[in-house]
Design a protein around this motif. Structure first.
Motif, mmCIF file in Angstrom:
data_model
loop_
_atom_site.group_PDB
_atom_site.id
_atom_site.type_symbol
_atom_site.label_atom_id
_atom_site.label_comp_id
_atom_site.label_asym_id
_atom_site.label_seq_id
_atom_site.Cartn_x
_atom_site.Cartn_y
_atom_site.Cartn_z
ATOM 1 N N ALA A 36 -4.947 -1.123 5.702
ATOM 2 C CA ALA A 36 -6.085 -2.018 5.427
ATOM 3 C C ALA A 36 -5.879 -2.764 4.110
ATOM 4 O O ALA A 36 -6.169 -3.963 4.017
ATOM 5 C CB ALA A 36 -7.384 -1.217 5.392
ATOM 6 N N ALA A 37 -5.380 -2.070 3.092
ATOM 7 C CA ALA A 37 -5.133 -2.715 1.794
ATOM 8 C C ALA A 37 -4.040 -3.766 1.919
ATOM 9 O O ALA A 37 -4.141 -4.853 1.345
ATOM 10 C CB ALA A 37 -4.750 -1.670 0.746
ATOM 11 N N MET A 95 5.925 -4.406 -12.496
ATOM 12 C CA MET A 95 4.835 -3.691 -11.833
ATOM 13 C C MET A 95 5.332 -3.157 -10.495
ATOM 14 O O MET A 95 5.559 -3.922 -9.568
ATOM 15 C CB MET A 95 3.635 -4.614 -11.645
ATOM 16 N N ALA A 96 5.462 -1.850 -10.424
ATOM 17 C CA ALA A 96 5.852 -1.210 -9.165
ATOM 18 C C ALA A 96 4.616 -1.108 -8.278
ATOM 19 O O ALA A 96 3.557 -0.659 -8.727
ATOM 20 C CB ALA A 96 6.418 0.172 -9.438
ATOM 21 N N GLN A 97 4.733 -1.566 -7.063
ATOM 22 C CA GLN A 97 3.615 -1.496 -6.130
ATOM 23 C C GLN A 97 3.549 -0.110 -5.505
ATOM 24 O O GLN A 97 4.498 0.331 -4.872
ATOM 25 C CB GLN A 97 3.781 -2.546 -5.014
ATOM 26 N N VAL A 155 -12.156 1.516 -2.260
ATOM 27 C CA VAL A 155 -12.191 1.611 -0.799
ATOM 28 C C VAL A 155 -10.796 1.629 -0.180
ATOM 29 O O VAL A 155 -10.527 2.416 0.726
ATOM 30 C CB VAL A 155 -13.021 0.443 -0.209
ATOM 31 N N LEU A 156 -9.899 0.782 -0.664
ATOM 32 C CA LEU A 156 -8.622 0.590 0.021
ATOM 33 C C LEU A 156 -7.416 1.220 -0.667
ATOM 34 O O LEU A 156 -6.434 1.555 -0.006
ATOM 35 C CB LEU A 156 -8.357 -0.914 0.204
ATOM 36 N N ALA A 157 -7.430 1.337 -1.977
ATOM 37 C CA ALA A 157 -6.275 1.869 -2.713
ATOM 38 C C ALA A 157 -6.767 2.788 -3.828
ATOM 39 O O ALA A 157 -6.754 2.416 -5.003
ATOM 40 C CB ALA A 157 -5.440 0.730 -3.270
ATOM 41 N N PRO A 158 -7.206 3.998 -3.487
ATOM 42 C CA PRO A 158 -7.848 4.897 -4.458
ATOM 43 C C PRO A 158 -7.015 5.258 -5.684
ATOM 44 O O PRO A 158 -7.582 5.661 -6.693
ATOM 45 C CB PRO A 158 -8.143 6.147 -3.639
#
Length: 130
Positions: free
Chosen positions: A38-39, A30-32, A93-96
């Motif tokens: 904020a996230a 899983m590539a971030q 909210v933080l990571a669309p």
């Protein structure tokens, strides 16, 4: 309706089982994606607590297994509801970039809660009698 419920239950169960197990035994690379400050702070706080993510992932694994074997399904749907809502809200909210994933998880969970509503009906009694 039975077929849709079965497909949704198995799909949601697999999602939570696989991603819960992947936390402890990383078998899905899983590539971030780049996250906002904020996230990053939110995730860092949860990881930094030292117990929260482990606790949540154990709940996800148990709930996923229960959904797959269709045991205590109505109960575990309620256990997963705040986790699903948090996944959706985190992405909204933080990571669309992850909104489609979050929306899919919360929609599956809500669909199943509606499908299993007969098991929750007594909880919504206006004036309970003892």
């Amino acid at each position: 309706m039975k077929t849709a419920t079965l497909i949704a239950r198995v799909l949601l169960g697999l999602i939570f089982l696989l991603f819960g197990l992947n936390f402890f035994f990383p078998f899905i690379p899983m590539a971030q994606p780049k996250m906002s400050d904020a996230a990053t702070a939110f995730s860092g706080g949860l990881f930094g607590s030292g117990y929260f993510f482990q606790y949540m992932k154990v709940l996800e694994i148990l709930s996923g297994l229960a959904l797959l074997v269709n045991r205590f399904t109505a109960f575990f749907l309620l256990v997963l509801l705040p986790i699903s809502l948090n996944i959706f809200l985190f992405h909204a909210v933080l990571a669309p970039s992850g909104v489609p994933i979050g929306a899919g998880v919360i929609l599956l969970n809500l669909f199943l809660c509606v499908a299993y509503f007969k098991y929750y009906k007594q909880v919504f009694t206006f004036e309970p009698k003892i």
